[in-house]
Design an enzyme around this catalytic site. Structure first.
Site: not given
Ligand code: TEU
Ligand code: CA
Length: 543
Positions: A95, A244, A318-319, A195
């Protein structure tokens, strides 16, 4: 393409397997579980960040891109993991969090100390005391600008205040990041996940009169150019890569993932995971709008195909909350709905991703107290929602459905203490459901959700129509049933998924579908198919 008929498994290492009793998963824990992953049949492991980090955002606040946080192990542990994975036909995807660094990163620390060279690595603007530079909002709540009194400047952070956005306009930054990719590629990594990579090119720094600022930096002016340069110079073109993409568009995702553009192998987009956001607000609850969901799948599948793009297919990461709790029924029809939801995306065109525990039907965390949460976003929004006048009970209900911690509870290996995840105290509580939902129990049960996922992975390798067939959507006016047809060289699959917990009829009678596709490739009910679809039933018919 090699990744068309393969499946990726996502590991959140902090919650996967602890081997030294400190309550944190570690790299040695992943190595220990490789046989389980080989048995599932997955080809790649996407491992979320394990680099040195203050862990404000669980490692997405990176303090050093080319090292291992000691809590996860050592570089030797990493090399062992690469080697042991390869011996089982599994490659690693790391990542890369390149939109921002932790403010603990040496670059940012030098910038804070007044070093102009490093200030230009970030997005600093003069002033901003008491009045942010623009009205942009952080994705985790509050202003996206932080004023630094010692410098009389503010820096941009689209995420947490400890995650400072990098300045991609600066060629020195781009060179640093290419070196990171070269470093990990040389250590035997097979691919990368990037990311929020569509946020790297910021446009004008202007107030957003109608929104939170995202229109100024999403799929920004130089994003394709920067990606092409990165991929070319770091020598990663043709590797298995996924970006992403936050609030993106189909047109941009075609460019990101069409091989002719030499950017990425595929893209994650999130529109299908916002169909239960009321007015687009994650913190406003609504029942999922399946009409919209179906339309989004049809649009993305048809248009990405026409444009030569490639989708990453997923429900969970994970989100995101656990899909069986979100769009299925994690009680009465737990097994049926988990299997149906899996089938719904695994037969689409694209590369499926399985998030750890999804293959077991793991459910939302079930926390009832704010003290149980660890996620910075959940804790921030708890305060925001309370301040906005929601009662304690309402707030906990909203967080309970939407928190990212829902997916981050430890992997459920056994019914025993701490689900076999750790012998110590887990960093985040183990879900109480582990006594009935766990790998040990499911791995030996041919009727389990795990066995169903394993079959989906196997079928994708066996039947080229799944990897490379064309796609056409069926039952378009029927909001209860997601249905589509895949075709390649005379082979046809028809996938019919009842999205509801009630029995339903298809618009075209099943008997008519059966005329040209009489065989049943797969289903989620042990009993004989009927002429209606039972609650959450899925059927895959074939000729
Ligand atoms: O996530 C990006 C992101 O915008 C989301 O999925 C976020 O969790 C959501 O907007 C919140 O409501 C990525 C990663 O997957 C996440 O875990 C990180 O926190 C984020 O980037 C920052 O690096
Ligand atoms: Ca550990």
């Amino acid at each position: 393409m090699s990744f068309h008929n393969e499946v990726v498994y996502q590991i959140y290492p902090k919650s996967f397997q602890d081997t030294n009793g400190d309550g944190w998963g570690d790299l040695a824990g992943i190595t220990q579980r490789l046989d389980y992953l080989r048995d599932l049949g997955v080809r790649y492991l996407w491992i979320t960040p394990f680099y040195p980090s203050p862990q404000r955002d669980n490692g997405y606040d990176v303090a050093d891109y080319c090292a291992i946080d000691p809590r996860y192990g050592t570089m030797d542990d990493f090399d062992t993991l690469v080697c042991e994975a390869r011996a089982r036909g599994i490659g690693l995807m790391l990542d890369m969090v390149f939109n921002h660094t932790s403010t603990a990163h040496a670059w940012f620390q030098r910038a804070l100390a007044g070093d102009k060279h490093y200030q230009d690595y970030y997005i600093f603007r003069d002033g901003g005391k008491g009045a942010p530079i623009t009205n942009w909002q952080s994705k985790f709540g509050g202003t996206a600008w932080e004023y630094v009194p010692g410098l009389d400047k503010s820096y941009l952070h689209l995420f947490d205040v400890t995650q400072a956005d990098l300045n991609w306009e600066n060629p020195a930054v781009r060179e640093e990041l290419k070196n990171v990719l070269r470093f990990w590629k040389a250590r035997g990594v097979e691919g990368f996940r990037f990311d929020v990579v569509n946020l790297i090119s910021k446009g004008a720094f202007e107030d957003d009169a109608t929104g939170d600022g995202r229109k100024y930096y999403t799929d920004g002016p130089h994003v394709h150019e920067y990606l092409q340069e990165l991929v070319h110079d770091a020598g990663i073109d043709g590797m298995v890569t996924v970006g992403e993409m936050s609030s993106t568009s189909i047109a941009n995702c075609i460019r990101y993932s069409n091989p002719a553009e030499h950017e990425l192998a595929m893209t994650f987009s999130f529109h299908h995971l916002k169909v239960d956001y009321k007015d687009g607000d994650k913190w406003s609850l609504m029942m999922p709008d399946f009409h919209k969901l179906k339309q989004l799948f049809a649009d993305w599948q048809e248009q990405m195909t026409a444009g030569g793009g490639w989708n990453a297919l997923f429900w969970c990461n994970h989100d995101q909350p656990r899909i069986v709790s979100r769009f299925g029924d994690d009680k009465k029809y737990w097994k049926e709905s988990a299997k149906m939801l899996a089938a719904a995306i695994h037969f689409l065109r694209g590369t499926p991703y399985i998030y750890q525990g999804e293959e077991l039907g793991m459910t939302n965390a079930g926390f009832t107290n704010i003290d149980e949460y660890r996620d910075v976003e959940s804790i921030n929004y708890y305060k925001i929602l309370r301040a906005a006048g929601h009662s304690e009970a309402e707030t906990l209900q909203i967080i309970g459905e939407r928190s990212r911690d829902n997916s981050r509870t430890p992997m459920q290996w056994t019914a025993g203490e701490n689900a076999g995840f750790t012998t110590g105290t887990p960093w985040l509580a183990v879900n109480a459901t582990h006594t009935s939902i766990n790998a040990e129990r499911e791995a030996n049960d041919p009727g389990s959700i795990h066995a169903f996922y394993k079959e989906l992975v196997r079928l994708r390798k066996e039947l080229p129509v799944i990897a490379d067939g064309s796609i056409a959507f069926l039952e378009r006016e029927n909001d209860d049933v997601l249905a589509y047809e895949r075709t390649l060289d005379g082979k046809t699959l028809r996938v019919l998924c009842n999205l509801r917990g009630t029995e339903t009829k298809t618009a075209t009678p099943l008997a008519d579908y059966r005329k040209t596709t009489p065989g049943t490739l797969l289903g989620n009910y042990p009993e004989e198919p009927r002429d209606t679809l039972r609650p959450y039933e899925c059927l895959v018919l074939t000729n």
